[in-house]
Scaffold this active site. Structure first.
Site, PDB file in Angstrom:
ATOM      1  NE  ARG A   1      -3.804   0.533   1.959  1.00 10.28           N
ATOM      2  CZ  ARG A   1      -4.701   0.692   2.856  1.00 10.28           C
ATOM      3  NH1 ARG A   1      -4.662   0.066   4.628  1.00 10.28           N
ATOM      4  NH2 ARG A   1      -5.418   1.779   3.251  1.00 10.28           N
TER       5      ARG A   1
ATOM      6  CB  CYS B   1      -2.615   4.633   9.116  1.00 16.03           C
ATOM      7  SG  CYS B   1      -3.664   4.007  10.540  1.00 16.03           S
TER       8      CYS B   1
END
Length: 278
Positions: free
Chosen positions: A179, A237
């Site tokens: 990611r 995050c």
């Protein structure tokens, strides 16, 4: 005092508030919801804490603040009192296995809003069960607590400071490496990372059993990522949940760090903010 507690230590305590913060991640659509897991079996006396309603505000218009915005002091105080939390009583939080997300989020929020004694069960419910300790299906019904939420107990970053910290400090990206690189993005509309941020997946903070690595190991890990004395550190995050685990791991290592609560889901709401891949 360590922010972690072992199953044996918790089993020997009395007069503590225990919160079960199991949560079904959006990137893992299969499996039971947290409340269903709680009802199947939990640490005796534990009360279920819902991440979506107790540990986050509703997302703002246009996604501002990210998918899990910081709740107001009033809303958080009300939720914690309903769950039996008092400022004079130790709070222990746990999730299913390795404290990767939800339990760390609860720990961080309680610390941010001024609770002086919050511990995370190292290894979560899995560690508790592996040591032969009992579980219960009886739903906890605590007396209302008297916790008073006072914000400011932990450092936070907004988008501007997070972007700046990636250049003049160390900004850790707690998501999975793919990611970070922008190869996949299962939730947010834009893939990639904040330019200058360093990939630091939270899975590397724990051992195969799901327990946190020892402080010396974690200090060495973060040192190799540029976290050295005198350098300001922050973490983000996808929506500020998993990054709380990064801040927790840094705390175990004795390193203070700020949290970008809105994280990537907030960053990408402004198309003028730069995005890096690779």
């Amino acid at each position: 005092m360590s922010p972690l507690i072992t199953p044996a230590e918790l089993a020997g305590l009395t007069g503590v508030s225990v919160l079960d913060v199991r949560w079904k991640l959006a990137v893992l659509p299969t499996g039971p919801a947290g409340i269903d897991s709680y009802r199947e079996g939990h640490i005796p006396g534990a009360v279920f804490c819902d991440l979506e309603t107790d540990l986050a505000a509703h997302p703002g218009q246009g996604g501002e603040g990210g998918r899990h915005p910081l709740p107001s002091a009033g809303a958080f105080q009300e939720a914690m009192r309903r769950l039996g939390v008092s400022g004079s009583r130790t709070v222990v939080v746990y999730d299913g296995a390795d404290s990767t997300a939800a339990a760390a989020r609860a720990w961080w929020l309680l610390r941010y809003f001024g609770h002086p004694d919050v511990r995370v069960l190292d290894g979560g419910l899995r560690a508790w069960v592996s040591e032969g300790l009992p579980v219960s299906a009886e739903e906890g019904r605590p007396e209302p607590g008297d916790f008073e939420a006072r914000p400011g107990g932990m450092p936070v970053l907004d988008a501007a400071r997070a972007g700046g910290l990636a250049s003049d400090g160390v900004l850790l990206d707690a998501r999975a490496a793919e990611r970070y690189r922008g190869e996949v993005e299962p939730i947010d509309p834009v893939a990639g990372h904040i330019p200058g941020a360093v990939s630091a997946p939270t899975g590397e903070n724990v051992d195969p059993s799901g327990r946190f690595h020892l402080p010396d190991f974690l200090r060495e890990r973060f040192n190799t990522l540029g976290v050295v004395p005198g350098v300001e550190v922050g973490a983000y995050c996808g929506s500020g949940v998993t990054a709380a685990h990064e801040v927790l791991a840094l705390e175990v290592a004795g390193i203070p760090a700020a949290l970008y609560v809105g994280s990537w889901s907030d960053w990408v709401t402004d198309p003028s903010r730069p995005v890096a891949t690779g």
